[in-house]
Design a protein around this motif. Sequence first.
Motif, PDB file in Angstrom:
ATOM      1  N   PRO A 196      -5.569   1.921  -7.080  1.00  0.00           N
ATOM      2  CA  PRO A 196      -6.409   1.316  -6.049  1.00  0.00           C
ATOM      3  C   PRO A 196      -5.697   1.069  -4.725  1.00  0.00           C
ATOM      4  O   PRO A 196      -6.316   1.153  -3.672  1.00  0.00           O
ATOM      5  N   THR A 197      -4.396   0.808  -4.759  1.00  0.00           N
ATOM      6  CA  THR A 197      -3.649   0.647  -3.516  1.00  0.00           C
ATOM      7  C   THR A 197      -3.634   2.002  -2.815  1.00  0.00           C
ATOM      8  O   THR A 197      -3.001   2.934  -3.283  1.00  0.00           O
ATOM      9  N   GLY A 198      -4.348   2.109  -1.737  1.00  0.00           N
ATOM     10  CA  GLY A 198      -4.442   3.374  -1.010  1.00  0.00           C
ATOM     11  C   GLY A 198      -5.570   4.269  -1.492  1.00  0.00           C
ATOM     12  O   GLY A 198      -5.853   5.289  -0.889  1.00  0.00           O
ATOM     13  N   GLU A 234      -9.282   7.181   0.949  1.00  0.00           N
ATOM     14  CA  GLU A 234      -9.290   6.606   2.291  1.00  0.00           C
ATOM     15  C   GLU A 234      -9.106   7.662   3.380  1.00  0.00           C
ATOM     16  O   GLU A 234      -9.729   7.590   4.425  1.00  0.00           O
ATOM     17  N   THR A 235      -8.256   8.637   3.143  1.00  0.00           N
ATOM     18  CA  THR A 235      -8.011   9.668   4.161  1.00  0.00           C
ATOM     19  C   THR A 235      -8.809  10.950   3.905  1.00  0.00           C
ATOM     20  O   THR A 235      -8.808  11.836   4.747  1.00  0.00           O
TER      21      THR A 235
END
Length: 100
Positions: free
Chosen positions: A35-37, A59-60
């Motif tokens: 989940p981080t990122g 995210e990206t």
Amino acid sequence: MTAWIRVRLLSSTAEGAVYTWADDEERAGWLIFTPTGGSFHICDSTGNPPLGAMSFNMETQDLKHRDEHCWRSFLQAAYGVWKAYQENRSYPQVADRYFY
């Protein structure tokens, strides 16, 4: 015609969760979600990604090492997990996706 991806939680820790997925065309695999990122990686059943494994960053929107055989199913499974995680802020037990 309906298509589907079945996604099930296998194991989780504070750092991430391992899911198994299968689609209606009999492709299957495992993915690990961090989940981080918002990252997802193809992995084995124990959560270890092989060298050069396909990965996706939610995210990206960056897909790396695309596997032509299963990339669409992998992305759909990842999106199902991501969406459910965003709603509850916990690892979903099930993250199935259906298409018409």
